[in-house]
Design a protein around this motif. Structure first.
Motif, PDB file in Angstrom:
ATOM      1  N   SER A  44       0.821  -1.121  -0.036  1.00 11.98           N
ATOM      2  CA  SER A  44      -0.006   0.155   0.008  1.00 11.98           C
ATOM      3  C   SER A  44       0.689   1.354  -0.112  1.00 11.98           C
ATOM      4  CB  SER A  44      -1.067   0.137   1.091  1.00 11.98           C
ATOM      5  OG  SER A  44      -1.935  -0.992   1.463  1.00 11.98           O
ATOM      6  N   PHE A  45       1.939   1.184   0.256  1.00 11.91           N
ATOM      7  CA  PHE A  45       3.077   2.389   0.408  1.00 11.91           C
ATOM      8  C   PHE A  45       4.183   2.209  -0.746  1.00 11.91           C
ATOM      9  CE2 PHE A  45       1.098   1.916   4.604  1.00 11.91           C
ATOM     10  CZ  PHE A  45       1.079   3.137   5.003  1.00 11.91           C
ATOM     11  N   GLY A  46       3.831   1.117  -1.641  1.00  9.79           N
ATOM     12  CA  GLY A  46       4.733   1.004  -2.669  1.00  9.79           C
ATOM     13  C   GLY A  46       5.938   0.416  -2.359  1.00  9.79           C
ATOM     14  N   MET A  47       5.981  -0.591  -1.246  1.00  5.71           N
ATOM     15  CA  MET A  47       7.161  -1.179  -0.683  1.00  5.71           C
ATOM     16  C   MET A  47       6.921  -2.665  -1.000  1.00  5.71           C
ATOM     17  SD  MET A  47       8.931   1.412   0.453  1.00  5.71           S
ATOM     18  CE  MET A  47      10.009   0.770   1.960  1.00  5.71           C
ATOM     19  N   ARG A  48       7.996  -3.445  -0.625  1.00  3.70           N
ATOM     20  CA  ARG A  48       7.834  -4.931  -0.710  1.00  3.70           C
ATOM     21  C   ARG A  48       8.569  -5.286   0.703  1.00  3.70           C
ATOM     22  NH1 ARG A  48       9.553  -6.286  -6.832  1.00  3.70           N
ATOM     23  NH2 ARG A  48       8.374  -5.115  -8.095  1.00  3.70           N
ATOM     24  N   THR A  49       8.017  -6.729   1.107  1.00  2.00           N
ATOM     25  CA  THR A  49       8.850  -7.274   1.948  1.00  2.00           C
ATOM     26  C   THR A  49       9.709  -8.586   1.220  1.00  2.00           C
ATOM     27  OG1 THR A  49       6.661  -8.848   2.254  1.00  2.00           O
ATOM     28  CG2 THR A  49       7.139  -6.728   3.878  1.00  2.00           C
ATOM     29  N   ALA A  50      10.902  -8.887   1.945  1.00  2.00           N
ATOM     30  CA  ALA A  50      11.634 -10.108   1.648  1.00  2.00           C
ATOM     31  C   ALA A  50      12.134 -10.810   2.945  1.00  2.00           C
ATOM     32  CB  ALA A  50      12.638  -9.339   0.719  1.00  2.00           C
ATOM     33  N   GLU A  51      12.270 -11.908   2.716  1.00  2.00           N
ATOM     34  CA  GLU A  51      12.972 -12.659   3.616  1.00  2.00           C
ATOM     35  C   GLU A  51      14.109 -13.253   3.286  1.00  2.00           C
ATOM     36  OE1 GLU A  51      11.137 -15.866   7.041  1.00  2.00           O
ATOM     37  OE2 GLU A  51      10.027 -15.558   5.097  1.00  2.00           O
ATOM     38  N   LEU A  52      15.050 -13.181   4.583  1.00  2.00           N
ATOM     39  CA  LEU A  52      16.508 -13.628   4.210  1.00  2.00           C
ATOM     40  C   LEU A  52      16.768 -14.776   5.110  1.00  2.00           C
ATOM     41  CD1 LEU A  52      18.239 -10.063   4.589  1.00  2.00           C
ATOM     42  CD2 LEU A  52      16.869 -10.872   2.538  1.00  2.00           C
ATOM     43  N   PHE A  53      17.476 -15.656   4.596  1.00  2.00           N
ATOM     44  CA  PHE A  53      18.113 -16.795   5.364  1.00  2.00           C
ATOM     45  C   PHE A  53      19.371 -16.658   5.558  1.00  2.00           C
ATOM     46  CE2 PHE A  53      14.139 -17.534   2.737  1.00  2.00           C
ATOM     47  CZ  PHE A  53      13.191 -17.963   3.903  1.00  2.00           C
ATOM     48  N   ILE A  54      19.729 -16.771   6.786  1.00  2.00           N
ATOM     49  CA  ILE A  54      21.270 -16.421   6.966  1.00  2.00           C
ATOM     50  C   ILE A  54      21.872 -17.684   7.755  1.00  2.00           C
ATOM     51  CG2 ILE A  54      22.941 -14.748   8.226  1.00  2.00           C
ATOM     52  CD1 ILE A  54      20.334 -13.046   8.118  1.00  2.00           C
TER      53      ILE A  54
ATOM     54  N   ARG B 131      12.037  -1.061  -1.260  1.00  2.00           N
ATOM     55  CA  ARG B 131      11.188  -0.295  -2.176  1.00  2.00           C
ATOM     56  C   ARG B 131      11.442  -1.199  -3.417  1.00  2.00           C
ATOM     57  NH1 ARG B 131      14.259   3.816   0.244  1.00  2.00           N
ATOM     58  NH2 ARG B 131      15.803   3.595  -1.297  1.00  2.00           N
ATOM     59  N   ASP B 132      12.498  -1.680  -4.087  1.00  2.00           N
ATOM     60  CA  ASP B 132      12.490  -2.106  -5.273  1.00  2.00           C
ATOM     61  C   ASP B 132      13.703  -3.209  -4.913  1.00  2.00           C
ATOM     62  OD1 ASP B 132      14.821  -0.430  -5.539  1.00  2.00           O
ATOM     63  OD2 ASP B 132      13.488   1.010  -6.415  1.00  2.00           O
ATOM     64  N   HIS B 133      14.097  -3.889  -6.198  1.00  2.00           N
ATOM     65  CA  HIS B 133      15.010  -4.790  -6.394  1.00  2.00           C
ATOM     66  C   HIS B 133      16.413  -4.096  -5.895  1.00  2.00           C
ATOM     67  CE1 HIS B 133      12.689  -8.330  -7.534  1.00  2.00           C
ATOM     68  NE2 HIS B 133      12.218  -7.463  -8.709  1.00  2.00           N
ATOM     69  N   GLU B 134      16.697  -2.910  -6.590  1.00  2.00           N
ATOM     70  CA  GLU B 134      17.874  -2.165  -6.218  1.00  2.00           C
ATOM     71  C   GLU B 134      17.910  -1.807  -4.721  1.00  2.00           C
ATOM     72  OE1 GLU B 134      20.306   1.960  -7.500  1.00  2.00           O
ATOM     73  OE2 GLU B 134      18.433   1.464  -8.273  1.00  2.00           O
ATOM     74  N   ASP B 135      16.892  -1.705  -4.110  1.00  2.00           N
ATOM     75  CA  ASP B 135      16.806  -1.200  -2.560  1.00  2.00           C
ATOM     76  C   ASP B 135      17.281  -2.620  -1.960  1.00  2.00           C
ATOM     77  OD1 ASP B 135      16.855   0.211  -0.293  1.00  2.00           O
ATOM     78  OD2 ASP B 135      14.714  -0.328  -0.171  1.00  2.00           O
ATOM     79  N   LEU B 136      16.733  -3.644  -2.145  1.00  2.00           N
ATOM     80  CA  LEU B 136      16.794  -5.021  -1.788  1.00  2.00           C
ATOM     81  C   LEU B 136      18.371  -5.347  -1.897  1.00  2.00           C
ATOM     82  CD1 LEU B 136      16.108  -7.693  -0.304  1.00  2.00           C
ATOM     83  CD2 LEU B 136      15.165  -8.406  -2.444  1.00  2.00           C
ATOM     84  N   ALA B 137      19.040  -5.138  -3.040  1.00  2.00           N
ATOM     85  CA  ALA B 137      20.614  -5.369  -3.419  1.00  2.00           C
ATOM     86  C   ALA B 137      21.301  -4.671  -2.334  1.00  2.00           C
ATOM     87  CB  ALA B 137      20.603  -5.195  -4.883  1.00  2.00           C
ATOM     88  N   ASN B 138      20.961  -3.342  -2.001  1.00  2.00           N
ATOM     89  CA  ASN B 138      21.737  -2.685  -1.264  1.00  2.00           C
ATOM     90  C   ASN B 138      21.468  -3.200   0.117  1.00  2.00           C
ATOM     91  OD1 ASN B 138      22.537  -0.787  -3.121  1.00  2.00           O
ATOM     92  ND2 ASN B 138      20.854   0.506  -2.973  1.00  2.00           N
ATOM     93  N   ILE B 139      20.277  -3.569   0.636  1.00  2.00           N
ATOM     94  CA  ILE B 139      20.203  -4.276   2.070  1.00  2.00           C
ATOM     95  C   ILE B 139      20.977  -5.498   1.982  1.00  2.00           C
ATOM     96  CG2 ILE B 139      18.346  -5.360   3.487  1.00  2.00           C
ATOM     97  CD1 ILE B 139      16.454  -3.392   2.326  1.00  2.00           C
TER      98      ILE B 139
END
Length: 235
Positions: free
Chosen positions: A141-151, A193-201
């Motif tokens: 709803s805010f133009g964001m996405r969630t992702a799950e990381l397995f570490i 926010r997007d794939h680029e943001d996820l890559a930075n995270i």
């Protein structure tokens, strides 16, 4: 144990009341009186109380005993609280789980044939000790996405890594300790926010020296949801 005795007496009382619905208040009064006497109450005090007062006393005693069991120091025995659930508690718990908590106490009172005040008291205890309630942001709803990381971590550093991840509160909103065959030690949920943001995270998290490997998945959309399997609660 007092809490076990109270729970058993409550179950007996409930079954007696259901079996004698047409027996009038006198029979209900007798059942509650006997239950309280069995728990050690003084007859000289009980005999001065009305049926509503007796019922309230019984419920308060039971609530105090189960609450004291919940607050005992140290790690509680697995399933210890569930062992003290009355049949009414289980019915309320199943109703809450099957409705994802949206059912009103008034509806529960009507469907279970139990006074609203009783439902309020038991629901408050159940929601305090037996269920988790939380709000989750609808990221889309805010133009964001969630992702799950397995570490996977190195050299027994899992707890330290978990602490570092939780300090990244601008992007990480939950961290779980895991156990798996694939060597995954932690699972973390992040918002981006997007794939680029996820890559930075991912780059930021992978720079933690005690992390061995980070795998990830990106949530695209909800396919569907099921209610919690309330059949796992024994009746």
């Amino acid at each position: 144990m007092l809490s076990n005795r109270v729970a058993k007496q409550f179950d007996v009382l409930e079954s007696q009341k259901e079996a004698s619905m047409g027996g009038g208040q006198l029979q209900s009064y007798s059942h509650i009186r006997e239950a309280l006497l069995e728990m050690g109450a003084k007859s000289s005090v009980i005999d001065q109380l009305s049926l509503p007062a007796l019922t309230a006393v019984f419920e308060i005693v039971r609530e105090c005993s189960t609450a004291s069991q919940a607050k005992k120091p140290g790690r509680p025995k697995r399933g210890a609280l569930a062992e003290n659930l009355s049949s009414l508690d289980k019915k309320i718990l199943k109703a809450l789980l099957s409705s994802t908590g949206t059912v009103s106490s008034a509806t529960l009172s009507r469907e279970l044939g139990v006074p609203l005040s009783t439902v309020h008291r038991r629901r408050k205890w159940i929601e305090s000790y037996l269920v988790d309630k939380s709000y989750t942001l609808k990221a889309e709803s805010f133009g964001m996405r969630t992702a799950e990381l397995f570490i996977s971590t190195k050299n027994g550093s899992t707890s330290a890594v978990a602490g570092e991840l939780l300090r990244m509160c601008d992007v990480v909103y939950s961290v779980w300790r895991t156990m798996s065959e694939s060597g995954i030690d932690l699972a973390a949920k992040v918002i981006c926010r997007d794939h680029e943001d996820l890559a930075n995270i991912l780059e930021r998290i992978s720079s933690i020296s005690s992390i061995d490997k980070v795998r990830w998945c990106n949530y695209i959309r909800v396919v569907g949801r099921n209610n919690y399997p309330s059949s796992s609660i024994p009746m």
